[in-house]
Design a protein around this motif. Structure first.
Motif, mmCIF file in Angstrom:
data_model
loop_
_atom_site.group_PDB
_atom_site.id
_atom_site.type_symbol
_atom_site.label_atom_id
_atom_site.label_comp_id
_atom_site.label_asym_id
_atom_site.label_seq_id
_atom_site.Cartn_x
_atom_site.Cartn_y
_atom_site.Cartn_z
ATOM 1 N N GLU A 134 7.704 -42.532 -11.681
ATOM 2 C CA GLU A 134 7.192 -41.249 -11.245
ATOM 3 C C GLU A 134 6.395 -40.662 -12.404
ATOM 4 O OE1 GLU A 134 10.730 -42.051 -8.671
ATOM 5 O OE2 GLU A 134 10.505 -41.961 -10.844
ATOM 6 N N ASP A 135 5.356 -39.930 -12.107
ATOM 7 C CA ASP A 135 4.439 -39.452 -13.137
ATOM 8 C C ASP A 135 4.954 -38.151 -13.756
ATOM 9 O OD1 ASP A 135 2.301 -38.608 -14.680
ATOM 10 O OD2 ASP A 135 0.780 -39.134 -13.191
ATOM 11 N N ARG A 180 10.111 -36.599 -4.458
ATOM 12 C CA ARG A 180 9.167 -37.489 -3.805
ATOM 13 C C ARG A 180 9.823 -38.129 -2.590
ATOM 14 N NH1 ARG A 180 8.069 -37.214 -9.132
ATOM 15 N NH2 ARG A 180 5.908 -37.414 -9.859
ATOM 16 N N ASP A 232 -0.588 -38.050 -8.472
ATOM 17 C CA ASP A 232 0.534 -38.810 -9.022
ATOM 18 C C ASP A 232 0.078 -40.239 -9.313
ATOM 19 O OD1 ASP A 232 2.885 -40.162 -9.598
ATOM 20 O OD2 ASP A 232 4.056 -39.092 -8.088
#
Length: 415
Positions: free
Chosen positions: A50-51, A365, A399
Motif C-alpha cells: 500500500e502506498d 482499501r 495509489d
C-alpha cells in the motif's frame, strides 16, 4: 512494545484463522480458508503493498496524532514517522510480520548509519548483512524475534541469511511475483525489460504488446479461476470473491487491469512498487523513488521518532477495546475488512467510533471499487462518519501500488 511469545510465533495459523474462518472445516470453502490461514501464518509481505505517501496525505498526518495501523511489512509505520506523530501502534495477527517489524525498528536504532540501513533493507546481494545483524541488531532484539530470524531451514541456513541475497524475493508475495515472471517467460515475455522504456508512452506500448496478451492465454485464465492461485498475494477466499465484482468478471481480467495501472499510470522512476514487481529490486539512490524510510533525507527524523512505535501481536478490534474513549486520531485498516463478516465489521467500527478523537480519520482499501460499509455497517455507526467520496476516488487513482480497486477515507462527524 508488546513482546511476542515463542508460543505465538509457532502456533501456526491459529490467530489468522480466527479472522479468516467463516465456513465449516470440512466444506470446500472451509478447507480453502484453512489452507490460506496455514500459508498466511508465515512471512507474506516482505514489503507492504500500500502506498504510504497516499496514506499520509489522506490522513493529513501531523505532529501529535495518535495512529493505530495494521503492521504488515512495516514500510508504512516507518514512513508515518516522517510526520512525527505522537504515537503509532501497529497490530498484526501474523507472527512473522511482528518479527520483521521489530527487527526493522531495532535496525533503525542500532545500525551505524543510513547507508547501513539501506544496504540491509534496500539492496540485494549484500553478503555481509547477516553479519551486520549479528553485531548490531541481534543484541538488542527481543528473544522471540531472535528465535524467528535465527531459526534454520532444512538446508541449515538461518532465516536472517535471506538478507544476504534478495529478501524481497521471499515470502508469499515474493514467490507469487517470481511465479508471474516464470509464467510470462513461458510465453516469451520478460517483464523486467519494461524497465528499459524511457517514458510512459513506451511503458504503455510494452504493456499492450507484450504483457496484455499473456492474460488471454487459456491456461492462465484457468489457473487464476482457482481461489488458491491468489493466496500468494495474501488474498483470502472471501476477498477473491470481492475482486471478481470488478473488471470483466474473470480473475485474469481483474489482474490484467491492476497490472496495467502499475505498468502504465506512473513514470517508472517514481514508483518503487513497479521496480519490485518488474525489476525485482529497489532503485539505487538517484535512480528512482524509494520507500520513505530508505530515503536519506528522512533518516534523522525517523531515527529520532522510532521510540514512538509499539508493535502488538493482536487483533485490531481487541486492541482498540483496551484503549480509552476518544484517544485515537488516525486508523489504517489496509484491506483487512475484505476478510470480515458483518458481525466482525460492526464490532470493529463500534470500537473505532468509541475510541475516535474529534476529527478522526479512517483509511482503508478494498479489492472491489466501492466502499464495503454501506449496507453492511449498522446505520447507527455509519451515520457518525462522513465518507469523502471525491477524495477517495482521487487517492485511488494516485495509489502507486495499483492492486486495489478502491481507497476510502472516512472522517468523524462533529458531535
Amino acid at each position: 512494545m508488546t513482546d511476542v511469545s515463542g508460543e505465538h510465533v509457532f502456533r501456526r495459523g491459529k490467530q489468522v484463522g480466527k479472522a479468516v474462518y467463516q465456513n465449516r472445516a470440512l466444506s470446500r470453502e472451509g478447507l480453502s480458508e484453512r489452507l490460506f490461514a496455514l500459508l498466511f501464518s508465515g512471512l507474506v509481505y516482505p514489503q507492504i503493498w500500500e502506498d504510504p505517501d497516499v496514506d499520509m496525505e489522506a490522513m493529513q498526518l501531523a505532529e501529535g496524532h495518535k495512529v493505530v495501523t495494521i503492521a504488515s511489512g512495516g514500510c508504512n509505520i516507518l514512513a508515518y514517522l516522517t510526520r512525527s506523530p505522537a504515537r503509532v501502534d501497529a497490530v498484526d495477527l501474523n507472527a512473522a510480520h511482528i518479527a520483521l517489524n521489530k527487527m526493522k525498528l531495532v535496525a533503525v536504532r542500532h545500525l551505524p548509519s543510513q547507508a547501513d540501513l539501506f544496504r540491509f533493507f534496500g539492496s540485494a546481494g549484500i553478503e555481509h548483512n547477516s553479519h551486520a545483524y549479528d553485531r548490531f541488531i541481534a543484541p538488542h532484539l527481543d528473544p522471540s524475534s531472535r528465535r524467528y530470524w535465527e531459526s534454520r531451514n532444512w538446508r541449515g541456513k538461518r532465516r536472517i541469511a535471506t538478507f544476504d541475497g534478495n529478501f524481497y524475493k521471499t515470502g508469499l508475495l515474493g514467490l507469487f511475483i517470481a511465479a508471474g515472471h516464470r509464467v510470462a517467460k513461458l510465453y516469451g515475455v520478460d517483464p523486467a525489460t519494461i524497465m528499459a522504456t524511457r517514458n510512459q508512452d513506451e511503458q504503455r506500448r510494452f504493456f499492450d504488446e507484450k504483457i496484455a496478451p499473456v492474460f488471454e492465454r487459456p491456461m492462465l485464465r484457468f489457473v487464476t479461476s482457482r481461489k488458491s492461485s491468489l493466496f500468494g498475494l495474501g488474498i483470502p477466499p472471501a476477498q477473491y470473491d470481492s475482486l471478481l465484482t470488478s473488471g470483466d468478471g474473470s480473475m485474469a481480467g481483474v489482474l490484467k487491469a491492476r497490472l496495467e495501472k502499475l505498468a502504465c499510470d506512473f513514470p517508472l522512476e517514481n514508483n518503487y512498487f513497479a521496480w519490485q514487481a518488474f525489476a525485482r529490486r529497489y532503485p539505487v539512490p538517484g535512480e528512482g523513488a524509494l520507500p520513505a524510510y530508505l530515503e536519506q533525507a528522512n533518516y534523522a527524523t525517523i531515527r529520532g521518532n522510532v521510540d514512538r512505535v509499539g508493535i502488538h501481536h493482536a487483533n485490531f478490534t481487541e486492541f482498540l477495546a483496551g484503549k480509552n474513549a476518544a484517544s485515537t486520531d488516525r486508523y489504517v485498516l489496509l484491506d483487512a475488512q475484505d476478510w470480515m463478516s458483518d458481525t466482525q465489521l460492526n464490532a470493529l467500527w463500534a470500537e473505532i467510533t468509541r475510541t475516535a478523537a474529534p476529527g478522526a480519520r479512517v483509511i482503508f482499501r478494498t479489492a472491489a471499487e466501492p466502499s464495503l460499509l454501506p449496507g453492511r455497517l449498522s446505520p447507527a455507526l455509519l451515520d457518525q462518519w462522513t465518507y469523502e467520496e471525491a477524495q477517495s476516488r482521487d487517492f485511488t487513482a494516485r495509489d502507486r501500488s495499483a492492486i486495489y480497486g478502491g481507497f476510502h477515507l472516512y472522517v468523524k462527524k462533529p458531535q
